[in-house]
Structures are given as C-alpha cells and as structure tokens.
Write an enzyme that holds these catalytic residues in place. Sequence first.
Site, PDB file in Angstrom:
ATOM      1  N   TRP A 133     -12.375 -50.947  46.023  1.00 57.82           N
ATOM      2  CA  TRP A 133     -13.709 -50.733  45.464  1.00 57.82           C
ATOM      3  C   TRP A 133     -14.820 -51.461  46.220  1.00 57.82           C
ATOM      4  O   TRP A 133     -15.984 -51.271  45.914  1.00 57.82           O
ATOM      5  CB  TRP A 133     -13.690 -51.241  44.007  1.00 57.82           C
ATOM      6  CG  TRP A 133     -12.987 -52.579  43.903  1.00 57.82           C
ATOM      7  CD1 TRP A 133     -11.678 -52.782  43.546  1.00 57.82           C
ATOM      8  CD2 TRP A 133     -13.501 -53.876  44.247  1.00 57.82           C
ATOM      9  NE1 TRP A 133     -11.361 -54.121  43.624  1.00 57.82           N
ATOM     10  CE2 TRP A 133     -12.467 -54.808  44.053  1.00 57.82           C
ATOM     11  CE3 TRP A 133     -14.741 -54.341  44.683  1.00 57.82           C
ATOM     12  CZ2 TRP A 133     -12.624 -56.172  44.299  1.00 57.82           C
ATOM     13  CZ3 TRP A 133     -14.902 -55.697  44.939  1.00 57.82           C
ATOM     14  CH2 TRP A 133     -13.847 -56.591  44.734  1.00 57.82           C
ATOM     15  N   ASN A 134     -14.496 -52.342  47.169  1.00 60.90           N
ATOM     16  CA  ASN A 134     -15.587 -53.146  47.756  1.00 60.90           C
ATOM     17  C   ASN A 134     -16.458 -52.337  48.709  1.00 60.90           C
ATOM     18  O   ASN A 134     -17.675 -52.490  48.745  1.00 60.90           O
ATOM     19  CB  ASN A 134     -15.049 -54.418  48.421  1.00 60.90           C
ATOM     20  CG  ASN A 134     -14.076 -54.149  49.542  1.00 60.90           C
ATOM     21  OD1 ASN A 134     -13.457 -53.080  49.605  1.00 60.90           O
ATOM     22  ND2 ASN A 134     -13.920 -55.099  50.434  1.00 60.90           N
ATOM     23  N   GLU A 169      -4.187 -53.355  55.707  1.00 62.19           N
ATOM     24  CA  GLU A 169      -5.419 -54.111  55.971  1.00 62.19           C
ATOM     25  C   GLU A 169      -5.661 -54.954  54.731  1.00 62.19           C
ATOM     26  O   GLU A 169      -6.116 -54.445  53.707  1.00 62.19           O
ATOM     27  CB  GLU A 169      -6.556 -53.129  56.248  1.00 62.19           C
ATOM     28  CG  GLU A 169      -7.655 -53.716  57.098  1.00 62.19           C
ATOM     29  CD  GLU A 169      -8.627 -54.534  56.286  1.00 62.19           C
ATOM     30  OE1 GLU A 169      -8.451 -55.779  56.220  1.00 62.19           O
ATOM     31  OE2 GLU A 169      -9.550 -53.952  55.712  1.00 62.19           O
ATOM     32  N   CYS A 194     -13.417 -58.554  53.189  1.00 67.93           N
ATOM     33  CA  CYS A 194     -12.218 -59.244  53.680  1.00 67.93           C
ATOM     34  C   CYS A 194     -12.518 -60.100  54.917  1.00 67.93           C
ATOM     35  O   CYS A 194     -11.815 -61.066  55.175  1.00 67.93           O
ATOM     36  CB  CYS A 194     -11.106 -58.247  53.958  1.00 67.93           C
ATOM     37  SG  CYS A 194     -11.606 -56.897  55.021  1.00 67.93           S
ATOM     38  N   GLU A 243      -8.078 -66.659  48.793  1.00 69.25           N
ATOM     39  CA  GLU A 243      -9.271 -65.926  49.204  1.00 69.25           C
ATOM     40  C   GLU A 243     -10.246 -65.833  48.033  1.00 69.25           C
ATOM     41  O   GLU A 243      -9.901 -65.295  46.980  1.00 69.25           O
ATOM     42  CB  GLU A 243      -8.860 -64.506  49.615  1.00 69.25           C
ATOM     43  CG  GLU A 243     -10.021 -63.672  50.095  1.00 69.25           C
ATOM     44  CD  GLU A 243      -9.603 -62.264  50.490  1.00 69.25           C
ATOM     45  OE1 GLU A 243      -8.644 -61.739  49.921  1.00 69.25           O
ATOM     46  OE2 GLU A 243     -10.259 -61.703  51.391  1.00 69.25           O
TER      47      GLU A 243
HETATM   48  P1  NAD Z   1      -5.755 -56.078  43.109  1.00 69.02           P
HETATM   49  O1  NAD Z   1      -4.722 -56.762  43.880  1.00 69.02           O
HETATM   50  O2  NAD Z   1      -5.501 -55.765  41.679  1.00 69.02           O
HETATM   51  O3  NAD Z   1      -6.136 -54.669  43.774  1.00 69.02           O
HETATM   52  C1  NAD Z   1      -6.586 -54.533  45.099  1.00 69.02           C
HETATM   53  C2  NAD Z   1      -6.642 -53.033  45.392  1.00 69.02           C
HETATM   54  O4  NAD Z   1      -5.333 -52.506  45.376  1.00 69.02           O
HETATM   55  C3  NAD Z   1      -7.404 -52.215  44.347  1.00 69.02           C
HETATM   56  O5  NAD Z   1      -8.089 -51.180  45.005  1.00 69.02           O
HETATM   57  C4  NAD Z   1      -6.318 -51.637  43.449  1.00 69.02           C
HETATM   58  O6  NAD Z   1      -6.663 -50.383  42.894  1.00 69.02           O
HETATM   59  C5  NAD Z   1      -5.196 -51.471  44.416  1.00 69.02           C
HETATM   60  N1  NAD Z   1      -3.895 -51.613  43.793  1.00 69.02           N
HETATM   61  C6  NAD Z   1      -3.491 -52.562  42.927  1.00 69.02           C
HETATM   62  N2  NAD Z   1      -2.180 -52.408  42.619  1.00 69.02           N
HETATM   63  C7  NAD Z   1      -1.761 -51.332  43.314  1.00 69.02           C
HETATM   64  C8  NAD Z   1      -0.514 -50.664  43.428  1.00 69.02           C
HETATM   65  N3  NAD Z   1       0.578 -51.107  42.793  1.00 69.02           N
HETATM   66  N4  NAD Z   1      -0.443 -49.583  44.231  1.00 69.02           N
HETATM   67  C9  NAD Z   1      -1.533 -49.142  44.909  1.00 69.02           C
HETATM   68  N5  NAD Z   1      -2.725 -49.737  44.846  1.00 69.02           N
HETATM   69  C10 NAD Z   1      -2.842 -50.816  44.070  1.00 69.02           C
HETATM   70  O7  NAD Z   1      -7.054 -56.927  43.249  1.00 69.02           O
HETATM   71  P2  NAD Z   1      -8.544 -56.658  42.805  1.00 69.02           P
HETATM   72  O8  NAD Z   1      -8.833 -57.515  41.625  1.00 69.02           O
HETATM   73  O9  NAD Z   1      -8.917 -55.229  42.739  1.00 69.02           O
HETATM   74  O10 NAD Z   1      -9.248 -57.265  44.079  1.00 69.02           O
HETATM   75  C11 NAD Z   1      -9.146 -58.647  44.305  1.00 69.02           C
HETATM   76  C12 NAD Z   1      -8.409 -58.988  45.545  1.00 69.02           C
HETATM   77  O11 NAD Z   1      -8.059 -57.863  46.332  1.00 69.02           O
HETATM   78  C13 NAD Z   1      -9.323 -59.809  46.410  1.00 69.02           C
HETATM   79  O12 NAD Z   1      -9.131 -61.159  46.140  1.00 69.02           O
HETATM   80  C14 NAD Z   1      -8.955 -59.434  47.802  1.00 69.02           C
HETATM   81  O13 NAD Z   1      -7.962 -60.313  48.269  1.00 69.02           O
HETATM   82  C15 NAD Z   1      -8.313 -58.100  47.705  1.00 69.02           C
HETATM   83  N6  NAD Z   1      -9.135 -57.015  48.242  1.00 69.02           N
HETATM   84  C16 NAD Z   1      -9.166 -56.870  49.586  1.00 69.02           C
HETATM   85  C17 NAD Z   1      -9.923 -55.870  50.139  1.00 69.02           C
HETATM   86  C18 NAD Z   1      -9.999 -55.690  51.623  1.00 69.02           C
HETATM   87  O14 NAD Z   1     -10.976 -55.155  52.108  1.00 69.02           O
HETATM   88  N7  NAD Z   1      -8.959 -56.080  52.367  1.00 69.02           N
HETATM   89  C19 NAD Z   1     -10.652 -55.018  49.316  1.00 69.02           C
HETATM   90  C20 NAD Z   1     -10.575 -55.193  47.928  1.00 69.02           C
HETATM   91  C21 NAD Z   1      -9.800 -56.196  47.398  1.00 69.02           C
END
Ligand code: NAD
Length: 486
Positions: free
Chosen positions: A155-156, A254, A288, A385
């Site tokens: 979502w970012n 990523e 990120c 992070e």
């Molecule tokens: P999260 O770990 O719940 O989810 C991260 C992403 O993964 C979301 O888009 C979510 O829909 C997806 N996701 C979660 N579980 C999944 C699964 N089992 N299968 C497929 N997709 C799945 O975390 P969050 O609360 O949404 O975001 C917080 C953390 O996620 C941050 O601290 C950061 O580390 C990471 N993040 C990284 C990026 C990036 O650009 N690398 C982007 C968004 C979030």
Amino acid sequence: MTTPQHYPDSLLFIDGQWRSGAAGRVLPVLNPFDESTLGSVAHAEPADLDDALTAAQRGFALWRRESAQQRAALLHRAAELWRSRTAEAARVMTLEQGKPLAQAQGEVLAAADIIDWFAEEARRTYGRIVPARAESVRQLVLKEPVGPVAAFTPWNFPVNQAVRKIAAALAAGCSIVLKGPEETPASCALLVQAFHDAGLPPGVLGLVFGTPAMISQHLIAHPVIRKVSFTGSIPVGKQLAALAGQHMKRVTMELGGHAPVIVCADADLERAAKLLCVAKFRNAGQICIAPTRFLIHASVYDAFVAAFVSETERLSVGNGLSAATDVGPLANARRLADIEALVADAREHGARLLSGGTRTASQGYGYAPTVLGDVPLTARIMNEEPFGPVALLNRYTLLNEALAEANRLPFGLAAYAYTRSASVIAALSRGIESGMLSVNHHGLSLPELPFGGIKESGYGTEGGAEALESYLTTKLVSEYSEPVTE
Ligand code: NAD
C-alpha cells in the site's frame, strides 16, 4: 462517516472483465487523513482465483506469441493513456493512501516512465550463439518468457510497486495475476484499466484483492504460476519464498530495509540536511529505502542536528489534498500504533527527542516528523524497520565504526553517504553491505537502474535490465547438422 470527494469502489479484474467476488464480499477502504469510509474493494474467493489462473494461462499462450515490437506498442499506448489520467489517479491515491497530491502525481508520472522503459528494453532481449567445438554444431542460447506470474504489492506506493512488476512481466511476454493492496486498491485498479483500454487481450493481466494469506497460498502453489514477485515485509517475504521453494517457482523479493546514512566531517552539511529531510519524510517515511540510521561524524554532529531539525520543523503535516501539506498521515492504524510504540521504547531507553514525537490530530493517522538523537543500539527502533517518519541521529568517530554499524543489521537494501572524499566513497562502495548506495544525492529508483536488496532485504531486482531478465528463462538449443559433402 462519508467523504464528499468521489472515490471509485474497486472490483476484481479477471479475464478482461471487472466483477465482484464469487461470494459478493467486500472490504471497506478508509481515508487515513480522517478515518472516514471512502468506499469498498471486492474480496476474491478461491473460485475467483481459479478463474484468474485459467485466464492467465490462456493469456500467456496468446501474449507470448506477440512480437516484442507489438508488445512494446501496446505498453507505450498504456503509458500514454495513464499519463493523460494523472490528475484523477493522483487524487484517488491521495484519498486512499494519504500522501500529498504532488507526490501522488509524481508517482503516477514515474509509473508511465517505467512502462515506456520496459517496453523499449524488451525489444532488446537478445539470446546469443556460443561457438561450438565442432564445425557441424550450432549452440543457441534463447530467452523466453518464464510464464504466468503471481505478484503481490503493498500500500505504500499503490501504483509504483504494481507497475514495476506489471510492465516488466508484460514486456517480457508473461501474463500476470496481481494481488493488489486492499487498503489502497483504487489507484492500482485505475492502472490496470489503462492497460485494458490500451487493448491488452483478456487474461494477460488480472487483478485480485482479498485475504492476502489465502490468495498467496492459492496462487503460488498452483501449477499455472511459474514466477512469484513480492514487495512487502521481511517476515511475509520469507513465508512466500519458502512456499515458492516448495513448488520450485522463480522468485523476486523486494523487502524491508533500515537504511544507514553516513554523514562525514567534510560533507556539505546544509545540503545534506535539506536533501535528507526530503528523502526521510517523503511518503511519511513509509518507504523501504528511506534514510533511517544517521551516522554523523562527532565533529559535525551538533551542526548537522541543528540544520536537520530546522528543516524538519518547516514541514507541514496535514491533508494530502491541500497544496500546503508536505507530509500526509500514515497510511493505516497499524503504522501509527507501531511508530508510537517504537518512539516510546526509544525514549525509555534514553534517546533524546529533538523534534516531533506526537500525533498531529486526534482523528486520522497523522504523526509529526520526528527526530531522535543519541539513540542506544538496545532500542527496538535501532533494530526494527520503523517504516514511518522517524530519523535516528547518532554519532561516530572512525569511518570503520560507522561502516560496522551500517552493516550490523540483517537488512541490506539502501545506504547513503555524504562526503567530498573520493577515497571514502571508494571505501564505502567496497565495504557497504547493501544492494544500493547513493552518495551526495538520492539517485535511486529510476527505471533503468537495478533496484533491490541483499541479505534479508531480499533478492532479485525491480529495475534495469536485470529486472527484465528475472521474467525470462534461458533455453539452450544445440543443433548438429550433417556436413554438406557435395
Ligand atoms: P505486513 O507484513 O502485514 O504486510 C506487508 C504487505 O504484504 C502488505 O501489502 C500485505 O497485504 C502483504 N501480505 C501480508 N501477508 C501476506 C501473505 N500471507 N501473502 C501475501 N501478501 C501478504 O505489514 P504491513 O503492516 O502492511 O506493513 C508494515 C511492514 O511491511 C513495514 O514495516 C515494512 O517492513 C513492510 N513493507 C515494506 C514495503 C516495501 O516497499 N518493501 C512496503 C510495504 C510494507
């Protein structure tokens, strides 16, 4: 609560059609600025995923036969259409994600640039001929599209995370099923619409939303899928990579980072403070590659802190739709809760609060750009992070100490340095453990450049020729033909 601005509900896009999920379920979409309900997003069931997979298989059979030139022409058309829709796509993105409108517009235009770049790059997908050991043998190395792709984006950057995968996959000749971000679905759906309107055949691109774990388990394990690409957190990335490994699927990951920034004694401090402040607080720090652990030479620590805090305090936090806003709210309640807990923990461990450190309103997810100084390594935020608007300012004396701290964590995505010394730049280029290093400016994430991490930040890259390569397989054809005797 309702919002006056129009916001489109998002459906699933399967086999060239927008449709509801099989059970008619929907999830609400909230405006992070005021927590009002903007609209809804359709929730896919296993039956919808099966339809998307069948369509992706048919779409791949069709799309792989198109020439690279035809694929490029379609991608360029999609880029043009998408560009012409910048104002609407950006407005929708700001409503659902919170970022300031100018940043949303920048993201939309960057996405068009990414589509154009991959369209052109795919026309230069060459194999090679390897000289044989015998005159009657020809050895051809051929590049072919890997097959239908399952992609997962967060979502970012609702558009940019998706477009990197869609454009590379389509340019290479793959079909793709994307699980988009449920919290910010509509701008991603508008992107998919642009490809449809450009004439992409049904099944080549699918878009689903729903329960992430159910969707990833279903898609990754399915025999139709040949490649998995995920952008998100490290824990989820590890789970998906393990699942892909069980089924021997190609993977690009990523994941998160905790970018170190080394500010040397000879740096242009005013310039460094200005550029780093923009990079740190863009998208409310939910990036990120955001600079996070600042390592500042002790002799310039106080001067840098003063300049950085003064830049930070000029930023105005508010509604992303207002032109005066520099920093929008955090994108969801989880981020706000995490940031509040991380900052409280850092302060309990003895970190000094130099700016911010509070919510900006009682409603919505606004959080002030925050600067912490002298943060002990034992604080959680020095190890996890933050993914939010918090800069951590610490001092170092010897470059080797700074390098050791930069490399201390298991992450290895981006790193930054500010210095005028060529030998320091060379030492950091050699010694830093990260996929990307940007020195004296913030020059990452252009479509023509590799973009990806090492260590727990993942593997594979989302930019440059290497990104296209990850959607291609290598096939060797060794031919023997009878020598001509007449
Ligand atoms: P999260 O770990 O719940 O989810 C991260 C992403 O993964 C979301 O888009 C979510 O829909 C997806 N996701 C979660 N579980 C999944 C699964 N089992 N299968 C497929 N997709 C799945 O975390 P969050 O609360 O949404 O975001 C917080 C953390 O996620 C941050 O601290 C950061 O580390 C990471 N993040 C990284 C990026 C990036 O650009 N690398 C982007 C968004 C979030």
